[in-house]
Write an enzyme that holds these catalytic residues in place. Structure first.
Site, mmCIF file in Angstrom:
data_model
loop_
_atom_site.group_PDB
_atom_site.id
_atom_site.type_symbol
_atom_site.label_atom_id
_atom_site.label_comp_id
_atom_site.label_asym_id
_atom_site.label_seq_id
_atom_site.Cartn_x
_atom_site.Cartn_y
_atom_site.Cartn_z
ATOM 1 N N ARG A 1 -8.794 -0.878 4.238
ATOM 2 C CA ARG A 1 -7.881 0.141 3.718
ATOM 3 C C ARG A 1 -6.509 -0.448 3.395
ATOM 4 O O ARG A 1 -5.836 0.029 2.490
ATOM 5 C CB ARG A 1 -7.671 1.254 4.759
ATOM 6 N N LYS B 1 0.828 -1.209 0.000
ATOM 7 C CA LYS B 1 0.000 0.000 0.000
ATOM 8 C C LYS B 1 0.862 1.258 0.000
ATOM 9 O O LYS B 1 0.649 2.168 -0.810
ATOM 10 C CB LYS B 1 -0.899 -0.003 1.253
ATOM 11 N N ASN B 2 1.837 1.299 0.910
ATOM 12 C CA ASN B 2 2.588 2.543 1.089
ATOM 13 C C ASN B 2 3.654 2.779 0.026
ATOM 14 O O ASN B 2 4.328 3.813 0.031
ATOM 15 C CB ASN B 2 3.190 2.601 2.499
ATOM 16 N N ASP C 1 4.478 0.547 12.147
ATOM 17 C CA ASP C 1 3.312 -0.132 11.562
ATOM 18 C C ASP C 1 3.210 -1.601 11.966
ATOM 19 O O ASP C 1 2.233 -2.272 11.610
ATOM 20 C CB ASP C 1 3.337 -0.015 10.031
ATOM 21 N N ARG D 1 0.470 14.524 13.380
ATOM 22 C CA ARG D 1 0.949 14.330 12.012
ATOM 23 C C ARG D 1 0.946 15.597 11.149
ATOM 24 O O ARG D 1 0.249 15.677 10.146
ATOM 25 C CB ARG D 1 0.157 13.216 11.339
ATOM 26 N N CYS E 1 -4.927 12.840 13.346
ATOM 27 C CA CYS E 1 -5.647 11.598 13.094
ATOM 28 C C CYS E 1 -5.524 10.729 14.327
ATOM 29 O O CYS E 1 -4.935 11.131 15.323
ATOM 30 C CB CYS E 1 -5.145 10.903 11.844
ATOM 31 N N ARG F 1 -4.909 10.619 4.651
ATOM 32 C CA ARG F 1 -3.853 11.625 4.699
ATOM 33 C C ARG F 1 -2.868 11.499 3.548
ATOM 34 O O ARG F 1 -2.270 12.482 3.133
ATOM 35 C CB ARG F 1 -3.057 11.478 5.993
#
Ligand code: EPU
Length: 425
Positions: free
Chosen positions: A404, A22-23, A312, A129, A124, A100
Site C-alpha cells: 500500500r 503517497k499521502n 507515521d 479515526r 481501523c 480511508r
C-alpha cells in the site's frame, strides 16, 4: 497472500531513490476532480493505495492514461487524469473500508457536483479515526449533511466561504476543506489547520490550478474562492516517510547509505532524533548520506502534528530503539491504538512494554528472526526494519500492507545489499 523472507544482519550500503509521496498523491488525485480537463501528474508512486484510489475516481467517470512501464524511465511515474466528464458522486463502502483516504473525494465532489455520497469510514487498526471535523467544516460552508445507511450524504447549492476552527489539526480534514473552499463563494479562513508537507503540496497544486490560498505551510489558511480551476501539470513531492524508513533501515544495520531525492527539509524532526540517538549523516537539499553508526543510544520520542515527530515514523523508530543502548520512552499522541507492532517486535526479541500511550523500549544487544505479521502499513515497515538487523530469518506476513505504501520495497532493499525475497505465504 505473499510474505517477505529476510535474512538479517547485513549492513545496508549504496544509494536508494525515494518515490513520490503517497499521502500527497492521494489528495492531489482527489483535487483533479475540481478542474474539468486533462491533468498531467508526475512522480506518482506505484502503490496499491494509488491503484485503489484510481478505482474510486473511475467510479465517478474519471479516465486514466498511465505513463506506462514501457517508455523512457522519466515517464514511469507519469499519470494522465481526464476529469472532463464526471458521471458519479459516490464512494462506496467496499472501497472506503479498505482505504480511508477515499474520504478525500468528499470536498471536491461537493465543490464540483454540489453533492456527494461517501461511505463513513469505520474504525481501523490504529484508532477510531472519526471524520467529524471534515463534516463540521463542510456544514459551515453551507453543505447539508445527513447520514443514511452508513453513508454521508452531502448536498449544497453553492459552497460559501466560512470561518472554521478545527478542534484538531486533521490532515485529510484540512485537505478536504482546502479543496472545497477553493471553489466556494467568498473567503474561507481555516484555523488550526494541519501543516504537514503533504497539505502544502496539495495547496501548491491547487494554486497551480488557479486557487487563491494564503498562509500555505502555516496553521491558518485563507482561501479566496474562485469560479473555476484549470488543470496544471504537477510533480508530486517525494515521500518523507519512505525516506525516514530507509533512514531507520540504514541506521539499525549500521549501514552507509545515501537516500536520494528525499524531502530533507520536511524530515527535520526525524533527523534530529536520529542524530540524538548517535546516527551521523550529511545532508544536501535532497540527499541524506548516513555514515556507519557506532552504538546507538536510546532517546525519547513523542509523536506530534508537523513540524513535530510524525506518527507515521513512530513504529520504525521504535524498531531502531530496540537495539539501542539504554531505554527509550515513546509516546504516541496522535492515534490511540498505534502500538500494534510492539508484540511482534517482542517476538523478535525486543524488550518493549506498553502502558497507555507510552512504550518503554529497553535496548537489547541483538534481535532474533521469527515469523511476524502486522495490522497496518507502518507497523509492517517497522518489522522489516527490525528484521534487517535480526540474526537469522524473519518472515513478514501480510505483505499487502507494505504494498500500500512502499514502492518497490524488495527491489530497493536488494539494491542496498539486503538479503530478502518475496514468496507466496
Ligand atoms: N480526528 C478527529 N476528527 C476528525 C479527523 C481526525 O478526531 O474529523 C483525529 C483522529 O482520530 C486522529 C487525529 O485526529 O486521532 C489525527 O488524524 P488525521 O485526520 O490527521 O489523520 P488522517 O488525515 O486520517 C493522515 C495520513 C495518515 C497519518 C495521519 C497523521 C493520509 C492519507 N493519511 O491521516 O497516514 O498517520 O494523517 O499524520 O494522509 C499512513 O500513511 O500510514 C497513515 C496512516
Amino acid at each position: 497472500m505473499d510474505k517477505i523472507i529476510i535474512e538479517g544482519g547485513v549492513p545496508l550500503s549504496g544509494r536508494v531513490a525515494i518515490s513520490g509521496a503517497k499521502n500527497a498523491a492521494l489528495p492531489i488525485l482527489a483535487a483533479t476532480l475540481l478542474a474539468p480537463g486533462v491533468h498531467c501528474l508526475s512522480n506518482v508512486p506505484p502503490l496499491a493505495d494509488i491503484r485503489t484510489f484510481k478505482k474510486v475516481l473511475g467510479l465517478m467517470g474519471v479516465q486514466f492514461e498511465d505513463g506506462g512501464h514501457e517508455g523512457p524511465p522519466h515517464r514511469h511515474d507519469a499519470l494522465v487524469v481526464d476529469t472532463s466528464r464526471l458521471t458519479g458522486w459516490m464512494a462506496p463502502y467496499e472501497v472506503v473500508k479498505t482505504m480511508r483516504a477515499a474520504v478525500l473525494v468528499l470536498g471536491p465532489l461537493v465543490a464540483r457536483m454540489q453533492q456527494a455520497s461517501v461511505s463513513l469510514p469505520g474504525g481501523c487498526a490504529i484508532g477510531a479515526r472519526p471524520i467529524d471535523q471534515h463534516l463540521k467544516g463542510l456544514e459551515a460552508m453551507g453543505t447539508k449533511i445527513t447520514l443514511n445507511q452508513g453513508y454521508v450524504e452531502a448536498k449544497v447549492r453553492r459552497l460559501k466561504g466560512a470561518d472554521i476552527t478545527l478542534d484538531t489539526p486533521t490532515v485529510t480534514g484540512t485537505e478536504n476543506l482546502l479543496m472545497a473552499a477553493s471553489l466556494a463563494q467568498g473567503v474561507t479562513r481555516l484555523h488550526n489547520a494541519a501543516q504537514e508537507p503533504e497539505v502544502t503540496d496539495l495547496a501548491r497544486f491547487l494554486t497551480a490550478m488557479g486557487a487563491r490560498i494564503d498562509g500555505i505551510g502555516s496553521d491558518t489558511l485563507t482561501i479566496t474562492g474562485v469560479e473555476a480551476l484549470t488543470p496544471a501539470p504537477y510533480r508530486i513531492m517525494p515521500d518523507r516517510i519512505e525516506a525516514g524508513t530507509y533512514l531507520a533501515a540504514a541506521a539499525i544495520t549500521k549501514g552507509s547509505v545515501t537516500i536520494a531525492g528525499a524531502p530533507v527539509g520536511a524530515l527535520s524532526a526525524v533527523l534530529e532524533k536520529f542524530h540524538e540517538a548517535g546516527v551521523r549523516y550529511k545532508i544536501t537539499d535532497d540527499t541524506i548520506t548516513l555514515e556507519p553508526a557506532g552504538s546507538l543510544t536510546g532517546v525519547d520520542v513523542k509523536t506530534r502534528p508537523y513540524p513535530g515527530f510524525p506518527t507515521d515514523m513512530q513504529a520504525q523508530f521504535m524498531a531502531v530503539m530496540a537495539l539501542a543502548r539504554g531505554a527509550s520512552v515513546i509516546t504516541e499522541t496522535i492515534f490511540e491504538n498505534r502500538f500494534m507492532h510492539v508484540s511482534e517486535l517482542n517476538r523478535l526479541g525486543a524488550d518493549i512494554t506498553v502502558s497507555g500511550n507510552q512504550a518503554v523500549v529497553r535496548g537489547k544487544k541483538q534481535l532474533l528472526g521469527a515469523p511476524v505479521m502486522a495490522t497496518d502499513l507502518r507497523a509492517s515497515a517497522s518489522l522489516v526494519v527490525a528484521a534487517l538487523a535480526a540474526q537469522g530469518t524473519t518472515e513478514v506476513h501480510r505483505v499487502y500492507h507494505l504494498d500500500r505504501g512502499y514502492a518497490n520495497l524488495v527491489d530497493k532493499l536488494t539494491g542496498l545489499g539486503a538479503r530478502l525475497r518475496r514468496a507466496p505465504a
